[in-house]
Design an enzyme around this catalytic site. Structure first.
Site, PDB file in Angstrom:
ATOM      1  N   LYS A  32       0.840  -1.203   0.000  1.00  8.08           N
ATOM      2  CA  LYS A  32       0.000   0.000   0.000  1.00  8.08           C
ATOM      3  C   LYS A  32       0.873   1.250   0.000  1.00  8.08           C
ATOM      4  CE  LYS A  32      -3.772   2.005   2.804  1.00  8.08           C
ATOM      5  NZ  LYS A  32      -4.587   1.778   4.028  1.00  8.08           N
ATOM      6  N   SER A  83      -9.377   1.797   3.558  1.00  8.62           N
ATOM      7  CA  SER A  83      -8.556   2.588   2.644  1.00  8.62           C
ATOM      8  C   SER A  83      -7.594   1.729   1.827  1.00  8.62           C
ATOM      9  CB  SER A  83      -7.777   3.639   3.437  1.00  8.62           C
ATOM     10  OG  SER A  83      -6.825   3.038   4.304  1.00  8.62           O
ATOM     11  N   SER A 139      -9.905  -0.712   7.535  1.00  7.26           N
ATOM     12  CA  SER A 139      -9.232  -0.458   6.259  1.00  7.26           C
ATOM     13  C   SER A 139      -8.450  -1.636   5.703  1.00  7.26           C
ATOM     14  CB  SER A 139      -8.313   0.764   6.383  1.00  7.26           C
ATOM     15  OG  SER A 139      -9.088   1.934   6.523  1.00  7.26           O
TER      16      SER A 139
END
Length: 534
Positions: free
Chosen positions: A118, A199, A223
C-alpha cells in the site's frame, strides 16, 4: 489456559533454514511449469512457495508473470487501477533471490515471493510514498519501513505500490473509498462499477485479481478487513503493536497497524510471520517479540474441535450465509455460544474514537512530515497539506472536500483534556466490552459478518455503505481481527470475521484457517462490468 498456549507458540518460532538443496530451474523451464497450470492467477502464495521449494519454479519467472498480469489486467483490460507503480528493479530482486538459492541459501517461505505494498508504506527505491496525495509526490525517502525490511530479510520481492483511499480515507466524511488524486479510482474485480472499500482498496483489489502473491494493507478502523471482505479475499489486522508502524504515513498511533491481504489464511500467516516483531523506535511494539511466532505452523482443519466460538449477529447480516457459516463451524467441532452485544454503547465509542483520530491525525502527521529527509516535501503540518489541497483544488478537491482535515486542524494537542477523555472513553469501553464477552462467555474467538456487499462507486456522492461492519470494537481496542470469505451476498463477496483477545493472533488464524478449509467459500473474480442485485 490462553497464556500457556501463547507462550508455547512463542517458543515454537521457526528459524529460516541456512542451506538449501533444491536448485532453481532455468527461467524458461520455470515459466513453462507455470503455464502448465494455466497462468499465474492459479497459484496462491503457498503454492508458489512449494514450487520454489521443490525446484519447479523460480522467482524470476514468477515475478515476470505478475508484471505481465498487472499490464494485462490493471493497466489495460478491466483496468482496475489497483497498482500505482511497479519497481523497476523487481526482476533484479527476483534474480538475486534465485542466485541465493543456487548458492545454497534459503530465507524461508517468503523467499522469492513477490508482494505489493500500500502506498502509505515507505519502500526504498525510486517510487514516492504518497498516501495517494499529490502533496507527497516528491516523497522518495529511499528507506524501507521496518516491516518492509523484515519482508526483504525473509526473501520477499517488493513488486510495487497499490492505490488507496487518499490519506487513508480520513480527508473527508464524504469521500469515495478507493479514490486518490495519484491513482484514480480502484475498481472491484467482482463488478467493475462496484467499490473496493477503503482505505486499502488497491491491496484488496490486487489480491483478489492475483496481481501479486500477497499484498500489504494498513488499518485504523476497517481499512484491511473491509477491502478484503468486499473483494472476496483474506485480510488480517493484527494486534496493534505486533507490526511496526514506523515510516508509514499515519492516522492514529492508538489504532494504526499494517497487515497482510491474501487469497488464503495460510498465505496471510506466512506473511505475518515475516512482518511481526519489536521495533525499538515504535513503543507500541515493545512486547511484539514475546508474542510473535511462526503463524503458519500447525494450522489445521481440526483446530475448531473443542473451541468455543462466540457469535454476534448483526440485524443487517445475510442470515442464510451467516447460518451456513455457523453450521460449518459446528461441523468442525466448535461449540457455538450466542453473545448479547446489545448493551455495548457503540455510539459513545464512536464519538470518543473520532476525537482520538482527529487529535492524533494532526499530531502524528506533523511528526511524520517533520521526520522526512530534508528537501523532499515542503509541508510540515496538517495545515500545510490543507493549504496545498486548496491551491490544487482542481485535482485534489474535484470530487469531495477536506472537511475532516479542517476539523482535525482545530485540535489542541495530545495533552488536551478532551482528547484524553475521548481516548479513555473509546479505548476503555471497547476493550472492556470485548474482554467481558471473552471472559464471561469463556469463548476463544468471536465471529460476525465482516461487511455488506460492495456498493456502486459514485465519485461525486461519497460511499453508500450497506450491511453490517465488524471492525469498530477490535480496531479501537487494538485486538486481532481476521476476515475470511463467507460467500456471495446479492452476488457479491462478504467476509466472516474472527476476532480474538489482544496478542492471540495465532488462535484467530487457526480458527479462520479451519473455517476456510471447511467452507471453501472464496470465489474467483470474473471482472464483469456490473452485476444485477439479487
Amino acid at each position: 489456559m490462553k497464556l500457556k498456549i501463547a507462550l508455547a507458540f512463542t517458543c515454537a518460532l521457526a528459524q529460516p533454514a541456512a542451506v538449501w538443496a533444491a536448485i532453481p530451474p532455468s527461467t524458461a523451464q520455470a515459466a513453462a511449469n507455470l503455464s502448465k497450470a494455466g497462468s499465474i492467477e492459479n497459484f496462491d502464495l503457498s503454492q508458489l512457495t512449494d514450487g520454489i521449494a521443490d525446484g519447479t519454479l523460480n522467482s524470476e519467472a514468477i515475478t515476470a508473470a505478475y508484471l505481465a498480469r498487472i499490464a494485462a489486467v490493471d493497466d489495460s483490460g478491466p483496468t482496475l487501477n489497483a497498482v500505482i507503480a511497479t519497481f523497476p528493479d523487481a526482476l533484479d530482486q527476483a534474480r538475486a533471490t534465485d542466485t541465493e538459492l543456487r548458492a545454497g541459501t534459503y530465507r524461508g517461505p517468503m523467499h522469492g515471493i513477490p508482494i505489493l505494498v500500500k502506498d502509505n508504506v515507505e519502500v526504498a527505491g525510486p517510487i514516492a510514498t504518497t498516501a495517494g496525495s499529490l502533496a507527497l509526490a516528491g516523497n522518495i525517502t529511499n528507506r524501507d519501513a521496518p516491516l518492509i525490511a523484515r519482508l526483504r530479510a525473509a526473501g520477499a520481492v517488493i513488486l510495487g505500490k497499490t492505490n488507496l483511499s487518499e490519506w487513508a480515507n480520513i480527508r473527508s466524511d464524504n469521500s469515495t473509498s478507493g479514490w486518490s488524486a495519484v491513482g484514480g479510482l480502484t475498481k472491484n474485480p467482482h463488478a467493475l462499477d462496484r467499490n473496493s472499500c477503503g482505505s486499502s482498496s488497491g491491496s484488496g483489489s490486487a489480491a483478489a485479481a492475483a496481481l501479486a502473491a500477497g499484498t500489504i494493507g494498513t488499518e485504523t478502523d476497517g481499512s484491511i478487513t473491509c477491502p478484503a471482505g468486499v473483494n472476496g479475499v483474506v485480510g488480517f489486522k493484527p494486534t496493534v503493536g505486533l507490526v511496526s508502524r514506523r515510516y508509514v504515513v499515519p492516522v492514529s498511533h492508538s489504532q494504526d497497524t499494517a497487515g497482510p491481504i491474501t487469497r488464503s489464511v495460510r498465505d496471510a500467516a506466512i506473511m505475518l510471520t515475516a512482518m511481526a516483531g519489536t521495533d525499538p523506535q515504535d513503543a507500541a511494539t515493545v512486547d511484539a517479540d514475546r508474542w510473535r511466532g511462526n503463524y503458519a505452523a500447525g494450522l489445521s482443519v481440526d483446530a475448531l474441535k473443542g473451541m468455543r466460538v462466540g457469535v454476534i449477529r448483526a440485524p443487517t447480516a445475510d442470515a442464510l450465509l451467516f447460518d451456513a457459516a455457523i453450521a460449518k463451524l459446528k461441523d468442525g467441532g466448535a461449540e457455538i455460544v450466542v453473545l448479547d452485544a446489545s448493551k455495548i454503547d457503540r455510539q459513545k465509542i464512536g464519538q470518543g474514537e473520532f476525537k482520538v483520530l482527529l487529535a492524533e491525525l494532526k499530531a502524528d502527521l506533523a511528526s511524520y512530515l517533520q521526520g522526512l529527509p530534508e528537501g523532499l516535501v515542503p509541508h510540515k503540518t496538517l495545515a500545510d497539506v490543507i493549504a496545498f489541497n486548496t491551491a490544487h483544488a482542481d485535482k485534489e478537491l474535484q470530487y469531495f472536500g477536506q472537511d475532516t482535515f479542517e476539523t482535525a486542524d482545530k485540535e489542541k494537542g495530545l495533552d488536551d483534556p478532551a482528547y484524553l477523555q475521548g481516548l479513555a472513553t473509546s479505548s476503555g469501553l471497547a476493550t472492556n466490552a470485548l474482554n467481558q464477552l471473552f471472559a464471561n462467555n469463556k469463548v476463544d474467538v468471536i465471529i460476525a459478518q465482516t461487511n455488506g456487499p460492495a456498493w456502486i462507486s459514485t465519485l461525486d456522492k461519497g460511499d453508500a455503505f450497506s450491511g453490517p461492519s465488524a471492525s469498530q470494537l477490535p480496531a479501537v481496542a487494538g485486538f486481532p481481527h481476521l476476515t475470511v470469505p463467507m460467500g456471495l451476498s446479492s452476488g457479491l463477496p462478504v467476509g466472516l470475521s474472527f476476532i480474538g483477545p489482544k496478542w492471540h493472533d495465532y488462535n484467530v488464524l487457526k480458527a479462520g484457517f479451519a473455517y476456510e478449509q471447511l467452507s471453501k467459500a472464496r470465489v474467483t473474480p470474473q471482472f464483469p462490468a456490473t452485476i444485477a442485485s439479487k
